[in-house]
Design an enzyme around this catalytic site. Structure first.
Site, mmCIF file in Angstrom:
data_model
loop_
_atom_site.group_PDB
_atom_site.id
_atom_site.type_symbol
_atom_site.label_atom_id
_atom_site.label_comp_id
_atom_site.label_asym_id
_atom_site.label_seq_id
_atom_site.Cartn_x
_atom_site.Cartn_y
_atom_site.Cartn_z
ATOM 1 N N GLU A 1 33.323 19.428 -7.510
ATOM 2 C CA GLU A 1 32.231 19.870 -8.334
ATOM 3 C C GLU A 1 31.460 21.257 -7.551
ATOM 4 O O GLU A 1 31.296 21.142 -6.533
ATOM 5 C CB GLU A 1 31.258 18.910 -8.205
ATOM 6 C CG GLU A 1 29.829 19.326 -8.998
ATOM 7 C CD GLU A 1 28.885 18.027 -9.357
ATOM 8 O OE1 GLU A 1 28.656 17.419 -8.521
ATOM 9 O OE2 GLU A 1 28.195 18.178 -10.280
ATOM 10 N N ASP B 1 23.952 20.566 -6.718
ATOM 11 C CA ASP B 1 24.844 19.389 -7.176
ATOM 12 C C ASP B 1 26.362 19.646 -6.806
ATOM 13 O O ASP B 1 26.968 20.490 -7.521
ATOM 14 C CB ASP B 1 24.678 19.228 -8.591
ATOM 15 C CG ASP B 1 25.379 17.907 -9.042
ATOM 16 O OD1 ASP B 1 25.948 16.948 -8.442
ATOM 17 O OD2 ASP B 1 25.390 17.646 -10.375
ATOM 18 N N HIS C 1 20.453 16.845 -13.942
ATOM 19 C CA HIS C 1 21.062 16.676 -15.306
ATOM 20 C C HIS C 1 19.794 17.607 -16.164
ATOM 21 O O HIS C 1 18.950 17.034 -16.582
ATOM 22 C CB HIS C 1 21.317 15.498 -15.944
ATOM 23 C CG HIS C 1 22.570 14.985 -15.349
ATOM 24 N ND1 HIS C 1 23.174 13.803 -15.536
ATOM 25 C CD2 HIS C 1 23.390 15.374 -14.296
ATOM 26 C CE1 HIS C 1 23.997 13.502 -14.971
ATOM 27 N NE2 HIS C 1 24.311 14.451 -14.008
ATOM 28 N N TYR D 1 40.335 9.327 -11.418
ATOM 29 C CA TYR D 1 40.019 7.729 -10.842
ATOM 30 C C TYR D 1 41.207 6.853 -11.308
ATOM 31 O O TYR D 1 41.082 6.623 -12.587
ATOM 32 C CB TYR D 1 38.509 7.360 -11.348
ATOM 33 C CG TYR D 1 37.579 8.742 -11.029
ATOM 34 C CD1 TYR D 1 36.735 9.048 -10.095
ATOM 35 C CD2 TYR D 1 37.200 9.489 -12.188
ATOM 36 C CE1 TYR D 1 36.096 10.137 -9.840
ATOM 37 C CE2 TYR D 1 36.705 10.581 -12.189
ATOM 38 C CZ TYR D 1 35.742 10.688 -11.052
ATOM 39 O OH TYR D 1 35.127 12.047 -11.375
ATOM 40 N N ASP E 1 0.787 -1.290 -0.021
ATOM 41 C CA ASP E 1 -0.068 -0.232 0.051
ATOM 42 C C ASP E 1 0.754 1.356 0.043
ATOM 43 O O ASP E 1 0.350 2.432 0.298
ATOM 44 C CB ASP E 1 -0.726 0.063 1.222
ATOM 45 C CG ASP E 1 -1.892 -1.021 1.198
ATOM 46 O OD1 ASP E 1 -2.510 -1.536 0.084
ATOM 47 O OD2 ASP E 1 -2.456 -1.460 2.124
ATOM 48 N N ASP F 1 29.395 13.153 -3.199
ATOM 49 C CA ASP F 1 28.481 13.774 -4.237
ATOM 50 C C ASP F 1 27.096 13.868 -3.694
ATOM 51 O O ASP F 1 26.395 12.996 -4.148
ATOM 52 C CB ASP F 1 28.903 13.147 -5.574
ATOM 53 C CG ASP F 1 28.090 14.033 -6.784
ATOM 54 O OD1 ASP F 1 27.492 14.854 -6.492
ATOM 55 O OD2 ASP F 1 28.669 13.292 -7.900
ATOM 56 N N ARG G 1 36.890 13.964 -7.049
ATOM 57 C CA ARG G 1 36.258 14.576 -8.038
ATOM 58 C C ARG G 1 35.911 16.129 -6.962
ATOM 59 O O ARG G 1 35.498 16.006 -5.731
ATOM 60 C CB ARG G 1 34.752 14.214 -8.522
ATOM 61 C CG ARG G 1 33.927 14.991 -9.274
ATOM 62 C CD ARG G 1 32.916 14.414 -9.931
ATOM 63 N NE ARG G 1 31.642 13.667 -9.224
ATOM 64 C CZ ARG G 1 31.813 12.446 -9.007
ATOM 65 N NH1 ARG G 1 32.639 11.474 -9.445
ATOM 66 N NH2 ARG G 1 31.107 11.927 -8.228
ATOM 67 N N HIS H 1 27.410 19.436 -16.644
ATOM 68 C CA HIS H 1 26.142 19.500 -17.245
ATOM 69 C C HIS H 1 25.343 20.716 -16.941
ATOM 70 O O HIS H 1 25.642 21.365 -15.981
ATOM 71 C CB HIS H 1 25.313 18.322 -16.872
ATOM 72 C CG HIS H 1 25.491 17.909 -15.416
ATOM 73 N ND1 HIS H 1 24.587 18.362 -14.591
ATOM 74 C CD2 HIS H 1 26.346 17.252 -14.719
ATOM 75 C CE1 HIS H 1 24.870 17.996 -13.280
ATOM 76 N NE2 HIS H 1 25.784 17.379 -13.162
ATOM 77 N N GLU I 1 32.958 19.887 -12.854
ATOM 78 C CA GLU I 1 33.261 18.773 -11.970
ATOM 79 C C GLU I 1 34.427 18.008 -12.468
ATOM 80 O O GLU I 1 34.154 16.660 -12.833
ATOM 81 C CB GLU I 1 31.988 18.147 -11.557
ATOM 82 C CG GLU I 1 31.092 17.654 -12.822
ATOM 83 C CD GLU I 1 29.975 16.854 -12.155
ATOM 84 O OE1 GLU I 1 30.156 15.802 -11.436
ATOM 85 O OE2 GLU I 1 28.811 17.156 -12.698
ATOM 86 N N HIS J 1 29.000 5.833 -10.137
ATOM 87 C CA HIS J 1 27.631 6.060 -9.563
ATOM 88 C C HIS J 1 27.397 4.995 -8.498
ATOM 89 O O HIS J 1 26.272 4.563 -8.301
ATOM 90 C CB HIS J 1 26.615 5.621 -10.849
ATOM 91 C CG HIS J 1 26.727 6.889 -11.666
ATOM 92 N ND1 HIS J 1 25.899 6.847 -13.011
ATOM 93 C CD2 HIS J 1 27.109 8.198 -11.629
ATOM 94 C CE1 HIS J 1 26.033 7.874 -13.533
ATOM 95 N NE2 HIS J 1 26.528 8.698 -12.871
ATOM 96 N N HIS K 1 34.670 11.016 -17.780
ATOM 97 C CA HIS K 1 33.383 11.816 -17.934
ATOM 98 C C HIS K 1 33.504 13.275 -18.328
ATOM 99 O O HIS K 1 34.592 13.751 -18.263
ATOM 100 C CB HIS K 1 32.527 11.766 -16.650
ATOM 101 C CG HIS K 1 33.166 12.286 -15.299
ATOM 102 N ND1 HIS K 1 33.141 13.651 -15.208
ATOM 103 C CD2 HIS K 1 33.732 11.818 -14.486
ATOM 104 C CE1 HIS K 1 33.910 14.003 -13.931
ATOM 105 N NE2 HIS K 1 34.095 12.674 -13.452
HETATM 106 MN MN LIG Z 1 27.049 16.773 -11.384
#
Ligand SMILES: [Mn+2]
Length: 435
Positions: free
Chosen positions: A416, A277, A368, A396, A53, A266, A414, A361, A392, A249, A357
């Site tokens: 950002e 972000d 995004h 890695y 539910d 992140d 990273r 963005h 960003e 991710h 990457h």
């Molecule tokens: Mn980002």
């Protein structure tokens, strides 16, 4: 250190309604981009079922929200533009006391029309019969079919559109992307709340970080802070200790924080549906190893240079990326992590082994955000005041990469920030987050 709870009180706990004047301007701009004898149909998000539910927390479709300010499922906006006039129609659920007792207040069609400043309103159940009437004689419809929402309704609408011999069916993404790329002053005010709360949450995590703690503890700390300040997460937080940071991710967030390792976070919240972000990476014990420091300084140098690049008048989106790639490649060569000439590294994209990457963005109602990355001539988008993007860069190093010095293996870094392009350069909206 001033507590940020104060900010929530100043802002008030209720989300501010989008000013009707802003909504009208947005719908007018959309209509201006549509050809004569066309329609645009934008459906709301659907209430998604989770299990038994239980339902997922409702989150409105960003474009529908952008144009209507209306925050209920089972709704639609229809804009019809003919030679004579442009008319907006909103469709909403009925007011039903019985249902409202269980699942909350409903505005009803008249209430939806009032919130959005829209001329005509109908029940959502009237959508198909009204389309049957209103689409006659049109040549073009903008409609997003194929999203996860309202699949069977979407098929029925497409059937109807074909019966009406409307052969031009186009996604709304390009038109709305062009509009949503430029944030107005009211949107920037919402975004600044999100970015400040997210930045503050990052600083809290940094303070609380210590060896032996778990990733989920920091995740909970930050997301709790988001909620305490009337925000939700804008995307599932990535809290990645040690080599988990090399998984782009990563969202398990169940690892343990170890001494002498780094932690990459992140995480960002959305306020009134506008997203922040932010990524920060720092040593668990507050002190970098030599290899960690070399990579951190390099990523930071690339990030700061890319931000500087965004201040140059008419810089393009690609130039930001190229700047970061240039600096990272140079540094990787100096550290002997990449071999060959500098030109070779760039031409053969050797840096991709460690930087896989893009450098940013668009950011807005979606983390995004929609909006093209190319101009109509195919060239990279020129940055203009009102555009908001992330910058960003990161590096890695695969923990199992035996071809690099052991000291670098398993490092993931990273950094950002959220960058608003302004008339005089740019504004870093997330500089409050320590880096
Ligand atoms: Mn980002």
């Amino acid at each position: 250190m001033p507590p940020f709870g104060v900010l929530a009180i100043v802002l008030g706990l209720k989300m501010p309604d989008t000013p009707i004047a802003k909504l009208k301007v947005r719908r007018q701009k959309l209509a201006d981009l549509m050809p004569v004898n066309s329609a645009a149909l934008i459906l709301s998000a659907q209430q998604m079922h989770r299990n038994s539910d239980v339902e997922h927390k409702f989150r409105q479709n960003s474009s529908f929200w952008y144009l209507t300010g209306f925050n209920e499922p089972d709704s639609a906006l229809l804009i019809i533009k003919t030679e004579k006039e442009t008319v907006n129609y909103i469709f909403a659920r009925p007011k039903e006391k019985e249902k409202e007792i269980w699942t909350g207040y409903r505005s009803g069609p008249a209430g939806a029309a009032e919130i959005g400043g829209i001329e005509q309103s109908f029940l959502f159940s009237e959508l198909k019969p009204q389309l049957e009437k209103l689409l006659g004689g049109l040549q073009h419809i903008y409609f997003d079919f194929g999203s996860e929402n309202y699949i069977s309704l979407g098929i029925e609408i497409l059937d109807l559109v074909r019966q009406k011999r409307i052969y031009q069916i186009t996604s709304t993404q390009n038109l709305l992307g062009e509009l949503r790329l430029f944030k107005d002053d009211w949107e920037i005010a919402q975004i600044k709340v999100a970015t400040q709360i997210a930045a503050k949450a990052h600083n809290l995590a940094r303070e609380a970080c210590k060896a032996g703690e778990y990733e989920y503890y920091l995740e909970g700390l930050m997301e709790g802070f988001f909620r305490q300040n009337n925000c939700n997460w804008a995307y599932p937080s990535i809290v990645a200790a040690g080599q988990n940071a090399t998984i782009l991710h990563y969202t398990n967030n169940n690892g343990i924080l170890k001494d002498q390792e780094l932690i990459l976070i992140d995480a960002g919240c959305e306020y009134n549906y506008y997203a922040a972000d932010i990524t920060r990476t720092f040593p668990v014990n507050g002190k970098f190893t030599t290899a960690q420091k070399e990579i951190y300084d390099l990523v930071l140098k690339a990030e700061l240079a890319a931000i500087e690049q965004s201040k140059i008048k008419n810089a393009t989106f690609d130039q930001i990326h190229e700047k970061a790639v240039w600096i990272l490649s140079n540094g990787l060569k100096d550290l002997k992590l990449l071999t060959g000439s500098f030109d070779e590294i760039l031409e053969e994209k050797k840096y991709r082994k460690f930087y896989m990457h893009r450098t940013g963005h668009w950011l807005g109602l979606d983390v995004h955000d929609i909006g093209a990355y190319q101009e109509s001539d195919g060239k990279s988008k020129v940055l203009k005041p009102g555009m908001l993007m992330t910058i960003e860069p990161g590096l890695y190093f695969d923990p199992e990469n035996s071809s690099i010095n052991e000291a670098f293996r398993g490092i993931g870094i990273r950094i950002e920030d959220d960058i608003l392009i302004t008339e005089i350069g740019c504004e870093n909206l997330t500089e409050l987050a320590i880096k």
